[in-house]
Motif scaffolding. Sequence first.
Motif, short mmCIF file in Angstrom:
data_model
loop_
_atom_site.label_atom_id
_atom_site.label_comp_id
_atom_site.label_asym_id
_atom_site.label_seq_id
_atom_site.Cartn_x
_atom_site.Cartn_y
_atom_site.Cartn_z
N ILE A 144 0.84 -1.20 0.00
CA ILE A 144 0.00 0.00 0.00
C ILE A 144 0.87 1.25 0.00
CG2 ILE A 144 -1.81 1.25 1.23
CD1 ILE A 144 -2.69 -1.41 -0.07
N TRP A 145 1.94 1.24 0.79
CA TRP A 145 2.91 2.33 0.85
C TRP A 145 4.30 1.78 0.53
CZ3 TRP A 145 -0.79 2.02 4.94
CH2 TRP A 145 -1.73 3.06 4.96
N PRO A 146 5.27 2.65 0.25
CA PRO A 146 6.64 2.15 0.01
C PRO A 146 7.14 1.36 1.22
CG PRO A 146 6.45 4.47 -0.61
CD PRO A 146 5.17 4.11 0.10
N THR A 147 7.90 0.30 0.94
CA THR A 147 8.40 -0.56 2.00
C THR A 147 9.77 -1.11 1.64
OG1 THR A 147 8.00 -2.61 3.23
CG2 THR A 147 7.10 -2.49 1.02
N PRO A 148 10.69 -1.17 2.61
CA PRO A 148 12.03 -1.71 2.32
C PRO A 148 12.01 -3.18 1.90
CG PRO A 148 12.03 -0.51 4.40
CD PRO A 148 10.60 -0.65 3.98
N LYS A 195 10.10 -4.56 -0.24
CA LYS A 195 9.84 -4.67 -1.68
C LYS A 195 10.27 -3.36 -2.35
CE LYS A 195 6.16 -8.12 -1.45
NZ LYS A 195 6.99 -9.18 -2.03
N PRO A 196 11.59 -3.14 -2.44
CA PRO A 196 12.08 -1.84 -2.90
C PRO A 196 11.70 -1.49 -4.33
CG PRO A 196 13.87 -3.43 -2.74
CD PRO A 196 12.68 -4.06 -2.10
N GLY A 197 11.45 -2.48 -5.17
CA GLY A 197 11.13 -2.18 -6.56
C GLY A 197 9.66 -2.12 -6.87
N ALA A 198 8.81 -2.34 -5.88
CA ALA A 198 7.38 -2.40 -6.11
C ALA A 198 6.75 -1.01 -6.09
CB ALA A 198 6.71 -3.28 -5.07
N THR A 199 5.79 -0.80 -6.98
CA THR A 199 5.06 0.46 -7.00
C THR A 199 3.91 0.39 -5.98
OG1 THR A 199 5.52 0.77 -9.34
CG2 THR A 199 3.68 2.02 -8.42
N PRO A 200 3.87 1.31 -5.02
CA PRO A 200 2.80 1.27 -4.03
C PRO A 200 1.43 1.42 -4.68
CG PRO A 200 4.57 2.73 -3.33
CD PRO A 200 4.85 2.38 -4.76
N LEU A 201 0.47 0.68 -4.17
CA LEU A 201 -0.89 0.74 -4.71
C LEU A 201 -1.66 1.95 -4.21
CD1 LEU A 201 -1.92 -3.02 -4.25
CD2 LEU A 201 -1.08 -1.90 -6.32
N GLY A 202 -1.31 2.44 -3.02
CA GLY A 202 -2.02 3.57 -2.44
C GLY A 202 -3.27 3.12 -1.70
N GLU A 203 -3.75 3.99 -0.84
CA GLU A 203 -4.91 3.68 0.00
C GLU A 203 -6.17 3.41 -0.82
OE1 GLU A 203 -5.38 6.59 3.21
OE2 GLU A 203 -3.25 7.04 2.98
N ALA A 204 -6.27 4.01 -1.99
CA ALA A 204 -7.49 3.85 -2.79
C ALA A 204 -7.73 2.39 -3.15
CB ALA A 204 -7.41 4.70 -4.05
N ALA A 205 -6.66 1.60 -3.26
CA ALA A 205 -6.81 0.18 -3.62
C ALA A 205 -7.60 -0.58 -2.57
CB ALA A 205 -5.44 -0.46 -3.80
N LEU A 206 -7.59 -0.09 -1.34
CA LEU A 206 -8.28 -0.77 -0.26
C LEU A 206 -9.80 -0.59 -0.33
CD1 LEU A 206 -5.80 0.20 2.58
CD2 LEU A 206 -6.01 -2.04 1.48
N ALA A 207 -10.25 0.34 -1.14
CA ALA A 207 -11.68 0.55 -1.31
C ALA A 207 -12.26 -0.26 -2.46
CB ALA A 207 -11.96 2.04 -1.55
N GLY A 213 4.50 -1.04 4.19
CA GLY A 213 4.64 0.32 4.70
C GLY A 213 3.76 0.66 5.87
N VAL A 214 3.15 -0.32 6.49
CA VAL A 214 2.33 -0.06 7.68
C VAL A 214 3.29 -0.05 8.87
CG1 VAL A 214 0.35 -0.75 9.05
CG2 VAL A 214 0.39 -1.24 6.60
N ASP A 215 3.90 1.10 9.10
CA ASP A 215 4.99 1.18 10.08
C ASP A 215 4.64 2.04 11.29
OD1 ASP A 215 4.95 3.64 8.86
OD2 ASP A 215 6.95 3.47 7.96
N SER A 216 3.37 2.37 11.45
CA SER A 216 2.97 3.21 12.58
C SER A 216 1.48 3.05 12.83
CB SER A 216 3.26 4.69 12.27
OG SER A 216 2.43 5.13 11.20
N PRO A 217 1.00 3.41 14.03
CA PRO A 217 -0.44 3.40 14.28
C PRO A 217 -1.20 4.30 13.31
CG PRO A 217 0.73 3.47 16.36
CD PRO A 217 1.77 3.66 15.28
#
Length: 232
Positions: free
Chosen positions: A157-161, A163-175, A188-192
Amino acid sequence: MGADLPGTVDPSAPRGGASPLPSPRTVHVIAITDRRRMVPPDLLASGAWPAIAAAFGAAVERAVAGCPAGSVVVQVREKDLDGGPLLALVRAAQPFAPVLVNDRLDVALAAGAWGVHLPERGLPIDDARAHAPSLVLGVSRHAPGAVPADLVQLGPIWPTPSKPGATPLGEAALAAPHGRAVLVAVGGVDSPERATAAAAAGADAVAVIRAAWAGASLASLVAAVDAGRARR
């Protein structure tokens, strides 16, 4: 979302853990393991698997401390291990949380685990369901869409170490529509704050690696998911 899921285990029947096993719909956080973050390096280097497994289990115990029963599931994802050491780690985690075994259906069955998680190019869902009808089935997907699984990890969903080459989907994908499966935001879920944002956007739960093994309880992430759900 539907109330019942195909293949969901009976939550009143304990199997390989101290507490009754939950329905997938109670899950808020999936803690994906990385033993290199959970076990001291010198102990890992020793190859003393009983002690390694004990330290691994202790890390799980710390992570789930104070979390409501059934809110945290541990996904044992140690891709480089053979079956014996992997089984030892699964069994070390089971007294403290329900366990999803990554990819290895044989190890999940041997351990009496809560479920198995299938990578996107892993065993087909129908084959896994046929061989293990009582297991919860999780899958990974990198694009939205309905699949006949119990849990779908969608991301990153967000950038993450990880998967460094992956394009983030963004929050909209969750809808986007995802069928009846429990939708888990990963990447990239690294915080509350990120957990709240993911749940507000449509995720039922979040999956974390780094945030799970910093030595603190995951209770704040569980609460953050609840806060996000309440915003919908």
